[in-house]
Structure formats: C-alpha cells, structure tokens
Scaffold this motif. Structure first.
Motif, short mmCIF file in Angstrom:
data_model
loop_
_atom_site.label_atom_id
_atom_site.label_comp_id
_atom_site.label_asym_id
_atom_site.label_seq_id
_atom_site.Cartn_x
_atom_site.Cartn_y
_atom_site.Cartn_z
N UNK A 188 0.83 -1.21 0.00
CA UNK A 188 0.00 0.00 0.00
C UNK A 188 0.87 1.26 0.00
N UNK A 189 1.85 1.30 0.87
CA UNK A 189 2.72 2.47 0.97
C UNK A 189 3.53 2.68 -0.31
N UNK A 190 4.01 1.58 -0.89
CA UNK A 190 4.90 1.68 -2.04
C UNK A 190 4.17 1.97 -3.34
N UNK A 191 2.95 1.43 -3.50
CA UNK A 191 2.26 1.62 -4.77
C UNK A 191 1.62 2.99 -4.86
N UNK A 192 1.36 3.64 -3.74
CA UNK A 192 0.65 4.92 -3.75
C UNK A 192 1.33 5.97 -4.62
N UNK A 193 2.63 6.25 -4.44
CA UNK A 193 3.24 7.29 -5.29
C UNK A 193 3.30 6.89 -6.76
N UNK A 194 3.39 5.62 -7.07
CA UNK A 194 3.42 5.20 -8.47
C UNK A 194 2.09 5.47 -9.16
N UNK A 195 1.00 5.33 -8.40
CA UNK A 195 -0.33 5.55 -8.96
C UNK A 195 -0.80 6.98 -8.81
N UNK A 196 -0.05 7.78 -8.08
CA UNK A 196 -0.45 9.17 -7.86
C UNK A 196 -1.64 9.30 -6.93
N UNK A 197 -1.80 8.36 -6.02
CA UNK A 197 -2.90 8.37 -5.06
C UNK A 197 -2.35 8.47 -3.65
N UNK A 198 -3.09 9.09 -2.74
CA UNK A 198 -2.67 9.06 -1.33
C UNK A 198 -2.89 7.67 -0.75
N UNK A 199 -2.11 7.35 0.24
CA UNK A 199 -2.23 6.04 0.89
C UNK A 199 -3.66 5.79 1.36
N UNK A 200 -4.31 6.82 1.88
CA UNK A 200 -5.65 6.66 2.44
C UNK A 200 -6.68 6.26 1.38
N UNK A 201 -6.34 6.42 0.11
CA UNK A 201 -7.28 6.07 -0.96
C UNK A 201 -7.03 4.67 -1.51
N UNK A 202 -6.16 3.91 -0.84
CA UNK A 202 -5.81 2.57 -1.32
C UNK A 202 -6.04 1.56 -0.20
N UNK A 203 -6.61 0.46 -0.55
CA UNK A 203 -6.81 -0.66 0.38
C UNK A 203 -6.22 -1.91 -0.26
N UNK A 204 -5.39 -2.63 0.49
CA UNK A 204 -4.82 -3.89 0.01
C UNK A 204 -5.40 -5.03 0.86
N UNK A 205 -5.93 -6.03 0.18
CA UNK A 205 -6.49 -7.21 0.85
C UNK A 205 -5.66 -8.42 0.42
N UNK A 206 -5.20 -9.18 1.40
CA UNK A 206 -4.47 -10.41 1.12
C UNK A 206 -5.36 -11.58 1.53
N UNK A 207 -5.92 -12.34 0.57
CA UNK A 207 -6.63 -13.58 0.92
C UNK A 207 -5.62 -14.67 1.30
#
Length: 964
Positions: free
Chosen positions: A421-440
């Motif tokens: 979540x922390x690492x992908x946020x700057x690549x996508x141009x999104x804030x961390x708070x706008x990303x959710x990662x779910x690991x099944x």
C-alpha cells in the motif's frame, strides 16, 4: 456451444467456447477448487475426476468432457460433514497453503476406490502428478494412508506428539530409536519450559475446513463484475533501449480498453522490495521504462475484455529496440569495460553504477591479517551458488477495482500488504488513504511475494479504464519476470591454530542482483551475518560487492542469503576438518557459538535501529542436543563402516552420510513491528485481528493458540482476521522468520490486557480478590472453586453492569534476534558410473525455542528440507547465450515429486528463549539452510571427491569423479 456435464451428481448445461479448457468452464460455474498452476498441467492443481479417473482440467478441453461425469472436491462434503479423506488431511497436518489440497484429495479418492488398502508407494505414485512446494509430501501421503485405514474400519496411526528423551546428559544409544509413527511430531522437551494448555499442542489449523472443502479462499476466487484481463508485453532482449512504441493497432482492436507503456505512464522511481520504510536504495525501477535490462523485463501492459483479446493486442504492439551488449556473470559485470546496465541520468542510490556496483558492503571486528599471521594453518576456498526460483504453485495474481467510495482496492497474493500500500501509492499518484490492500489465502510465497511486483500494473490499468482489472502470471512469466534467489561467488579464508580453534575468518562475496537492486543490499547483509556468526572467531571480515547483470531479477527467497552463506561455510569447515585430520563435528563443536557468546559482527550487518553499542548475545541454544538427536536418527556410526559405504552387491554404488549445522535469525531487531487486536464476543469467543500474513505456515493458527492460552479458551474460540490494510493492525508482513516471534508477542500482549479486564470483571461477579483468579476451560476460576463462564462475563460487560467492550490492542518491536540452531544430516547413494546421486534420508533436528504448534512446526521443517534439497540437487535456471531462460517450465526445471522423495524426519529440540512468546524462536527459514552442504559432505564421505559448486547434477558429479 453448450455442453452437458454431470458435476458432483447433478446434470448441468454449460456454455463454453471450443477453445475453453475444462478448468476454465468449471471455475466459471463456481467450482473454485479447480486451480491454476500452469498452462500445461504439470502442477496438477486443476485435477478433477472424470468418470472416476484423475484428469488435469488444464489439459482437457471442456468439449471433451461433454456427456461425462465430473467430480470436484466440492461434492465430497456437506455443511458440517467432511469426507474421511478431508478429515485425515486436517488431522495429520497435511495442509499448508491448501492450494493443491483439493487435487490431492481427489487423487486419494480415486486411489482408494480402486485399491482400498494402498501401500505408501501406491500413495506416492497416485500423488506424483500433483506438485506440492510446501509439505515435502510426507503428511499428505500419510493422510491418504490414514483415510484408507479409517474407510476400512481400522484404527489409524497415531499423530500425537512423541516426546524423545534428551541425549546430551546420558550416553548416546548405539542403535537408532525404535520406529515411531512417521508423522508424529518429535519433541525433545526441556525442563525449563512450563506446562501449558494450548501452546505446545498440535492444534488443527484454524482455516483447515475451508481449505479441504475447496471453498473460495484465494485471490483468483474473487469474482467482480466487468473485470478486464491484463497481459504484459515482455522484453525479448537482455539489454536494449526502446526507440519507439507504436500501440495504435493494439488500441484499435475491439475489446481493448487500455495500453500502457513508458510513453503514457508517469516516471516515478522506486525499489520494488517489500521492506520497511524507507526502502533501501537504490531506486532503480519505474513502472515502465524506455530501457529493458533482461529477457522478461516489462515493456507494456494491456487491459481487454478477454484473455484472447489481450494476447492479440500484445502481438499488435510494435516496438523498435536498439539492442545493446549484455553481461550475465557477476564477476565480469564489475570489470572495466563491461556494459553499463544503469546509465540513466535519474539513477538514485547505486554505489558505482558506471561499474555495475549496486553496493559495496564491508564489516569487520578487527584486522584479520593479525589472525592469519598467528594461525598454524590458513585455508582459502571459493564456491559458487546458482540461481533458482521459488515456484509457488499459485503464481502472482492481483485484482484491482474502485469501491463504492472511489477508493482503489487491490486484492493480491502478497506477503506484505502494508508495504505494498505504501509503495504503490506514489506510483499511482494516489494518497495512501485512498488505497486498500487485501491479502486472501496465498498459495505459497517463500519470499517471491515479498515484493510490489504487479500491483502497480493493475492499479494503473484500473485508473486508466475505470474497470476492475485482473493480472495473473503464467508459469513462464513466473520464472522469468518475478523474482529468484541471488547467485553468489563466495570465498572463505580461515586461520586455524594447532588445537583447531579459529584465529580469523574472512568472507568475500560477489553477488548477482540481476537487472535491479531489489533486496540486493539486505540479502547480502544476511549472507555476511550468517556466514560469520555461526562460529566464534576473534577476528572477522566481510567484503561484498553486489553487481548488476542482465539476468532475471533476484529478490527475497526463504532463507534470504543464509542458504548461500551456509553452503559455502559448511563445505569450507568440513574440508578444513578433513585437512586437519579432525572429526568434522568435533572441529565445529570447538568453534560453534553457545549460550553467552557474542554475535559480534551483527551490529554492523543489521537493518534495524539496533543499538550498536549493545552487543547481541546468544541467549538460548539447543545445538548440542540437536546434533546428538540427529546422529541417533541417521545412525551416524555407519559413516565409517566400509561394508555399508561400499555394498558388495552393488559395485557401482557408494554410500555416505553428511552433516551441516545451521544458525539463522528471528526477525529483524529494531525494525520489524507487528500489531494485534483482541475483543470478546457475547458468547465468550474472541475476534483476533492481526496484520500478519499466513502463507500456509500456520501463523493464523499459532497466533490463535497464543491468544487462547492467555485468555483460557480453546483455539476454536479464537476467530482470526488477517492482512487487510483497512481492517487489521499494521504488520510488516511474512518474512525474516518474524511472525511467531513479533506478531506472536503482540498477540500475547493484547491478550494479556484482555485477560486483565476479564479477571477484573470476574472478581466483581464472584466477590473474590482478582489475584486468586485463573482462566481456563472457557471460564474464570477462583482459588475457592467458584467459577463464571467467559460467556457470562461477556454478557455482563456488554449488556448489564458497567457496560464496556472488553478489548485491547498491542504492538511489538524486538530489540533482539535470538538465533535458532539446527543439525542437518543427509544419507546419499552415488552411482560412480553415471554420477547420479540419490538422497535416501534427511534428518533435521531444530532448536526453535518452544514450538507453539509442533505439527505445523514439523511441517515447516519437512517441507523446507525438500525445497532445500532441490537447491542442492536438481533445480537450476539455465540460459542461452542471449540471456533467455531455456527451462521456464516444470519438468525441465526440476522440483521433487511425491514418488521421488527421500525419507524425511524433523526433530524439535525445545529451549526456553526468554525473549520470545512462551519461549518461541523462528523455524520457517532454517530448514532451507543446511541440506545442500550436508548433501555435499555426504557425497564426499561416499566418494572422497569434494565438489565446490551446486547443484549436484549427474553431469557435475560424474565430471568431478573423472577428474579425481
């Protein structure tokens, strides 16, 4: 077209395309137990029964099954009821990730139907078409034997823990101990370990039922309406500049929704390794670059309505390359004049990119030259360890989508959801708070999924299209475009005095990190730490150069630099002992670390904020007992018996026994952090929320046991939720052998806070002093015999008097990293005419502190040994002269099958580690560390030939025999 199948007894009409495989059609119909492992069926993960015969649904067209009966594992049970085979898999601990468990259960069903009384060889043959990267096959094989016995009405073999008598305080018996049940965990108890009710017991896995029933549990089981299929265009060249990309034809293809490449995706530099903030340098990657650096590097990505359209679009992308010279060997890459792999102007953080030097790591405890000067003998030896792939049966897969709040949700088979979540946020141009990662559930990881590998691709495509996007790697892509183990050239130089004591030890390494430096620093730091911490030497030096090359990228792999180091170290120490005329174990014993010894080079090679002024010490060590137990189990005295070593009835066979010791670490001190939250429910059960990631290791079960022990309930009263960045506490993820130690301590602390609240309410309800209350059997008990159930306590606090929610959270960072120790033994036969090595038996005795769950712990050792056996024996990534892998599929890339296995035995030696939860230390990675050197030393014992490099293929061994 429409076909008619009778699926689990029900006739069903299904629409399909003529090209659709039976697996595709069954999964679309909701039969999620039929899983993808490879396009060509080698894994067997998609096995089903067609007219009672085991068939891989990858290879059968759905149209071929028209009119036939198909059975999947979903048809074996009903709610609340399990088939005896499913029950046996649970009872024996035969499930780790469970990804291939449904296929194994169906193979067992077919076998028992035609042969109700199978032998072990029969079972191994029946399972031979289903690859399992996790268990070492021992427990699945005995699960089938157990089920067959039960179905015949016979009593099955015991699976209870067997306690072995310690040997280090008594004379060692001359002969091996009597036969024990094959899968009964062997535990050598310690008088320092207190009695517990749940911890230390072989509890069944908390997720076992859904896994044996094939319920939806994995990333690929997520169905989102309107999901697009992503495919990636990979480089055909090992080193090239992209002069031009023409995507017009691909975009014009009906059904294509996006084509992404360096021309339309922002250039944001990053390091892809799933590591704690801030990620170690260099930042040498971008999502899509105008330069490719290995065969399999990203060029472009497509999102389309179907896989067929996506693949057609990939073929329509026209790329013009300027092909550049390439370099593949780490030693050649750092020479003057070698092709420069990273010459981009925005390169950040490499030591000397102009010479392909990613890092230069140096550490020393003093001037080794002084130690060599006073030594009576100085030995120097160079070995090379090769590149292998983790090969989880579930390849990388990720699905991204916008939720109703327009937040990006990425469901991924990752080991490190919070890092992603922390690492992908700057690549996508999104804030961390706008990303959710779910690991099944994850179908195996072994470090390859400790990476932000494909999550940025699906994220970019969802942002571009507004649609859910799914990307799953093929088996070839998993080999060539994910991550691998670092090859290394390792040189040890060791000074020894006349009494056999080390006077100085130097370790020089040139490591190959491939095209990018992900994990390039920290894997090699662990190599130095492990290589120079196992034995006491007053003077030590580590010098490591980490090189860029044009091979597919190494990264994290179970063991994380230790298997490379300990292979070289244990070969080196074995050969020194031979040169000195000393017994190999006695020589090591003179020098190995013991309780109270300092780990003096560790402060210079640690990742975390460990206080460099505080010298880490060995606080628990069961190595002496482990060696004694392993010697008895392997019947070590045969090693010097010429009649056994050279059997008269097999003149071409030589037998040998080999030993290697291993010492690993437990978590990263001062860095790894895990959190846990625990709350009580109305019925006295508990919800445990953890960020820790269960890869199949059983960590959800282990953490549930820790919580259950503290609050006085059974494991079935702990409901575990894990690995959702919105809903669970932070955790660094599953790596560095940290989960039981770090997340376990966080769980224990949270449970202790909950226990305090429960005890306080129980004291009020019973009108007694809180100090007199104990919690067990789901109730609070006072010293005078009164009791109140946890259900009544929960109802009181939630609904009646002084209402509040009994709950607590806690986190933990350890200042220590207590080392587990292990003694690894191998028995081999060598055919001196062909060079074929057969490994007949592997025994590993492990000091892992207190095993929280002996069944899952033993399973980790058994499975880890077989992975490690592949490393030493038969696994190897092979390239042509242009850097293209020539064996990116199972078969040519050889991993062990069920019918090829040696006998394996795991022995768990208890020690009481004061810093761990209930005395626990790590166990998950150390089984990878010592099989290869033990095997090599056994070959030397058998033949007298000492081979430096792995793997021990027939050709390599034959050539060494001819050269001797």
């Amino acid at each position: 077209m429409t076909i008619t199948l009778t699926i689990n007894g029900t006739k069903t009409g299904l629409d399909c395309q003529p090209r659709d495989s039976l697996r595709t059609v069954l999964r679309k119909a909701g039969y999620k137990s039929v899983r993808f492992g490879s396009e060509t069926g080698e894994t067997g993960a998609a096995a089903v029964l067609v007219d009672g015969r085991l068939i891989t649904a990858d290879l059968m067209l759905a149209a071929q099954a028209d009119g036939h009966e198909v059975e999947t594992v979903e048809g074996l049970s009903s709610p609340g009821n399990l088939h005896p085979i499913q029950e046996a898999f649970i009872e024996t601990g035969a499930i780790q990730s469970g990804y291939s468990t449904p296929a194994m259960i169906l193979a067992a069903k077919a076998l028992i139907a035609r042969n109700p009384n199978p032998t072990e060889d029969d079972v191994r043959d029946a399972l031979s078409g289903i690859l399992d990267r996790e268990t070492g096959y021992l427990r699945p094989v005995h699960a089938v034997l157990r089920a067959a016995a039960v179905m015949r009405g016979e009593a099955p073999e015991s699976v209870d823990v067997v306690f072995l008598e310690p040997l280090t305080d008594v004379d060692r018996p001359e002969a091996p101990e009597a036969d024990l049940p094959a899968i009964a965990p062997r535990v050598v108890p310690s008088s320092d370990v207190p009695e517990t009710r749940v911890v230390g017991k072989g509890e069944t896995k908390v997720d076992a039922i859904k896994l044996v029933k094939g319920n939806p549990a994995f990333t690929d089981d997520v169905d989102l309406s309107g999901t697009l299929v992503a495919k990636v265009l990979y480089s055909p060249h090992a080193n090239a500049r992209i002069v031009d990309i023409d995507d017009a034809a691909a975009l014009a293809l009906p059904g294509v929704h996006a084509v992404l490449h360096h021309g339309n995706v922002a250039r944001v530099r990053y390091a892809s390794g799933g590591q704690s903030y801030p990620n170690p340098l260099p930042y040498d990657q971008v999502s899509f670059d105008n330069r490719v650096r290995y065969v399999g590097d990203r060029v472009a990505a497509v999102a389309a309505d179907t896989e067929e359209i996506a693949l057609a679009a990939i073929d329509l992308i026209n790329v013009t390359y300027e092909v550049l010279p390439a370099v593949f060997d780490e030693n050649e890459a750092i020479l003057d004049g070698a092709p420069v792999i990273h010459d981009e102007p925005d390169m950040e953080g490499a030591h000397d990119a102009s010479h392909n030097l990613v890092h230069h790591i140096e550490a020393e405890t003093g001037d080794v030259a002084d130690g060599f000067a006073i030594a009576d003998r100085v030995f120097e030896q160079t070995m090379r360890v090769h590149q292998v792939q983790q090969t989880p049966i579930e390849p990388h897969i990720a699905i991204s989508a916008w939720d109703s709040d327009e937040r990006l949700v990425i469901t991924s088979s990752t080991q490190v959801p919070f890092h992603v979540r922390r690492m992908v946020a700057p690549l996508l141009g999104l804030p961390v708070k706008q990303i959710r990662i779910i690991k099944p559930r994850i179908g195996g990881g072994f470090g390859v999924k400790q990476e932000m590998l494909i999550e940025d691709i699906v994220g970019h495509l969802t942002i571009a299209t507004g649609r859910p996007v799914r990307l799953e790697l093929t088996r070839e892509e998993e080999f060539m475009s994910s991550r691998t183990r670092h090859p290394q050239t390792i040189t040890f130089k060791t000074g020894v005095d006349a009494g056999g004591m080390l006077t100085a030890q130097e370790m020089r390494v040139v490591a190959n990190t491939g095209a990018y430096g992900t994990h390039g620093l920290t894997v090699q730091m662990v190599t130095g730490l492990r290589g120079l911490s196992s034995f006491n030497s007053p003077l030590k030096r580590f010098d490591c150069k980490v090189a860029y090359t044009n091979i597919p990228v190494p990264g994290a792999y179970r063991g994380y630099g230790a298997p490379q180091a300990l292979y070289a170290l244990e070969v080196h120490m074995e050969d020194i002992a031979d040169e000195l005329g000393m017994d190999a174990i006695d020589f090591r014993r003179l020098n190995w670390t013991k309780v109270g010894d300092p780990l003096d080079i560790a402060p210079q090679l640690g990742e975390g904020d460990q206080d460099a002024s505080v010298m880490p010490m060995v606080t628990s060590c069961g190595l002496e007992e482990a060696v004694a137990q392993g010697q008895r189990a392997i019947d070590w005295d045969r090693r010097n018996d010429p009649e056994w070593r050279q059997p008269s009835d097999k003149p071409n066979i030589r037998r040998g026994l080999g030993f290697a010791m291993a010492m690993h670490g437990t978590a990263i001190p001062g860095l790894d952090m895990g959190g846990a939250s625990l709350k009580i429910n109305d019925d006295g059960s508990f919800n445990l929320l953890v960020g820790a990631t269960d890869l199949g290791t059983g960590s959800d079960t282990v953490l549930a046991q820790i919580a259950a022990e503290v609050v006085g309930v059974g494991t079935d009263d702990i409901i575990v939720y894990s690995s959702d960045t919105d809903m669970t506490p932070f955790d660094v993820g599953a790596y560095a052998s940290s989960t039981t130690y770090i997340s376990g301590m966080a769980t224990k602390r949270a449970a202790e806070l909950v226990r305090t609240q429960i005890v306080a309410r129980a004291a009020l309800m019973l009108d007694v002093d809180a100090d007199s209350i104990d919690l067990y059997d789901g109730a609070a008990w006072s010293a005078d015999g009164q009791s109140v159930t946890l259900e009544k306590i929960a109802l009181s606090t939630l609904h009646q008097e002084g209402q509040h929610q009994i709950m607590a959270d806690a986190s933990y960072v350890s200042p220590e990293s207590p080392p587990p120790y292990a003694a690894q033994f191998a028995e081999v036969e060598v055919d001196i005419e062909t060079g074929q090595v057969t490994v007949n038996r592997l025994v590993m005795a492990v000091d892992c502190g207190v095993p929280i769950n002996p069944v899952t712990a033993a399973g980790q050792v058994e499975g880890g040994m077989i992975q490690a056996l592949g490393y030493g024996h038969c696994e190897e990534m092979v390239y042509d002269g242009d850097g293209r892998m020539v064996n990116p599929e199972f078969g040519p890339y050889k991993i062990y099958r069920a019918d090829e296995m040696p006998d394996v035995e795991a022995i768990l030696v208890q020690t009481m580690e004061p810093s761990g939860p209930f005395g626990a230390k790590a166990i998950a990675e150390i089984p990878k560390d010592a099989v290869a050197p033990a095997m090599r030393n056994a070959i030397a014992n058998a033949t007298g030939v000492r081979i430096a490099d792995i793997p021990f293929t027939p050709e390599r061994v034959w050539r060494a025999l001819q050269d001797a």
